[in-house]
Design a protein around this motif. Structure first.
Motif, PDB file in Angstrom:
ATOM      1  N   ILE A 135       0.839  -1.202   0.000  1.00 40.92           N
ATOM      2  CA  ILE A 135       0.000   0.000   0.000  1.00 40.92           C
ATOM      3  C   ILE A 135       0.875   1.253   0.000  1.00 40.92           C
ATOM      4  O   ILE A 135       0.638   2.198  -0.767  1.00 40.92           O
ATOM      5  CB  ILE A 135      -0.951  -0.006   1.204  1.00 40.92           C
ATOM      6  N   CYS A 136       1.879   1.253   0.827  1.00 41.10           N
ATOM      7  CA  CYS A 136       2.786   2.410   0.887  1.00 41.10           C
ATOM      8  C   CYS A 136       3.546   2.573  -0.432  1.00 41.10           C
ATOM      9  O   CYS A 136       3.754   3.695  -0.901  1.00 41.10           O
ATOM     10  CB  CYS A 136       3.766   2.246   2.050  1.00 41.10           C
ATOM     11  N   LEU A 137       3.940   1.447  -1.020  1.00 42.41           N
ATOM     12  CA  LEU A 137       4.650   1.482  -2.306  1.00 42.41           C
ATOM     13  C   LEU A 137       3.772   2.088  -3.392  1.00 42.41           C
ATOM     14  O   LEU A 137       4.205   2.974  -4.140  1.00 42.41           O
ATOM     15  CB  LEU A 137       5.060   0.060  -2.695  1.00 42.41           C
ATOM     16  N   VAL A 138       2.533   1.635  -3.480  1.00 42.70           N
ATOM     17  CA  VAL A 138       1.622   2.125  -4.504  1.00 42.70           C
ATOM     18  C   VAL A 138       1.251   3.584  -4.250  1.00 42.70           C
ATOM     19  O   VAL A 138       1.133   4.370  -5.178  1.00 42.70           O
ATOM     20  CB  VAL A 138       0.363   1.226  -4.569  1.00 42.70           C
ATOM     21  N   LYS A 139       1.083   3.952  -2.997  1.00 44.74           N
ATOM     22  CA  LYS A 139       0.798   5.354  -2.661  1.00 44.74           C
ATOM     23  C   LYS A 139       1.912   6.264  -3.155  1.00 44.74           C
ATOM     24  O   LYS A 139       1.683   7.415  -3.571  1.00 44.74           O
ATOM     25  CB  LYS A 139       0.629   5.514  -1.151  1.00 44.74           C
TER      26      LYS A 139
END
Length: 206
Positions: free
Chosen positions: A117-121
């Motif tokens: 999630i953090c990567l995609v954000k």
């Protein structure tokens, strides 16, 4: 600390949304809004600003990969991540090709989901190693086909027999048979049925 990653978690199993929501919100910069059908997910995307939509592929209302585009229309700035317990690699690849920012197998840990999630954000995408291997194999297989072999493969995928292929492409039966054997070898299949299935999985015909 105020939340700075807003996640819409959509899954028809309340146990999953309850447990995963609690875990994600334990991360101080993530807030979670839950939905349990595709229509509910659409409504919540229209109503609020979500950075990430984490969508279960087996959820009611999802019948094919078109749901990715449908969700994108509701909230163009929301990144869509799809997760599922078990779908074949070719389908997961089609989901990514439809516009999803990644595919997450449910076999991954909850902490891995947080990291993704953090990567995609941050603007990246996520594809698991198994899916990358499938994509590379697909690319190598398709690129190995000559232009004529690709045309024949498209016809095999639609159920055409050798005589039909020969007539359509103005070739002799012997020439078609020769190319079909070459196609079987390049796609690593044993017969026309396997060739048709793999061709469709690889996006042939397009």
């Amino acid at each position: 600390m105020s939340s700075n990653i807003s996640v819409l978690l959509a899954d028809d199993h309340y146990l999953i949304t309850d447990i995963l929501s609690a875990f994600l919100e334990a991360e101080s910069n993530i807030s979670v809004d839950a939905a349990h059908t595709l229509e509910e997910a659409k409504e919540k995307l229209r109503a609020g600003k979500h950075d990430i939509a984490l969508i279960d592929y087996r959820m009611p209302g999802v019948t094919d990969t078109s749901f990715v585009g449908e969700l994108a229309k509701e909230s163009p700035n929301t990144k869509i991540l799809v997760f599922s317990g078990a779908i074949p690699d070719w389908l997961a690849m089609q989901i990514v090709e439809a516009g999803a920012s990644g595919y997450i197998p449910k076999s991954m840990s909850a902490q891995s989901i947080v990291n993704i999630i953090c990567l995609v954000k941050s603007g990246q995408s996520f594809i698991p190693a198994s899916l990358m291997q499938f994509a590379n194999k697909k690319q190598r297989s398709v690129e190995s086909l000559s232009t004529l072999e690709y045309q024949i493969t498209k016809m095999i995928a639609t159920g055409a027999v050798n005589k039909e292929i020969a007539r359509e492409l103005n070739l002799s039966d012997t020439t078609v048979k020769m190319h079909v054997r070459s196609i079987f070898s390049k796609l690593d299949v044993r017969n026309r049925t396997e060739a048709a299935i793999k061709a469709r999985h690889f996006g042939i015909p397009e």
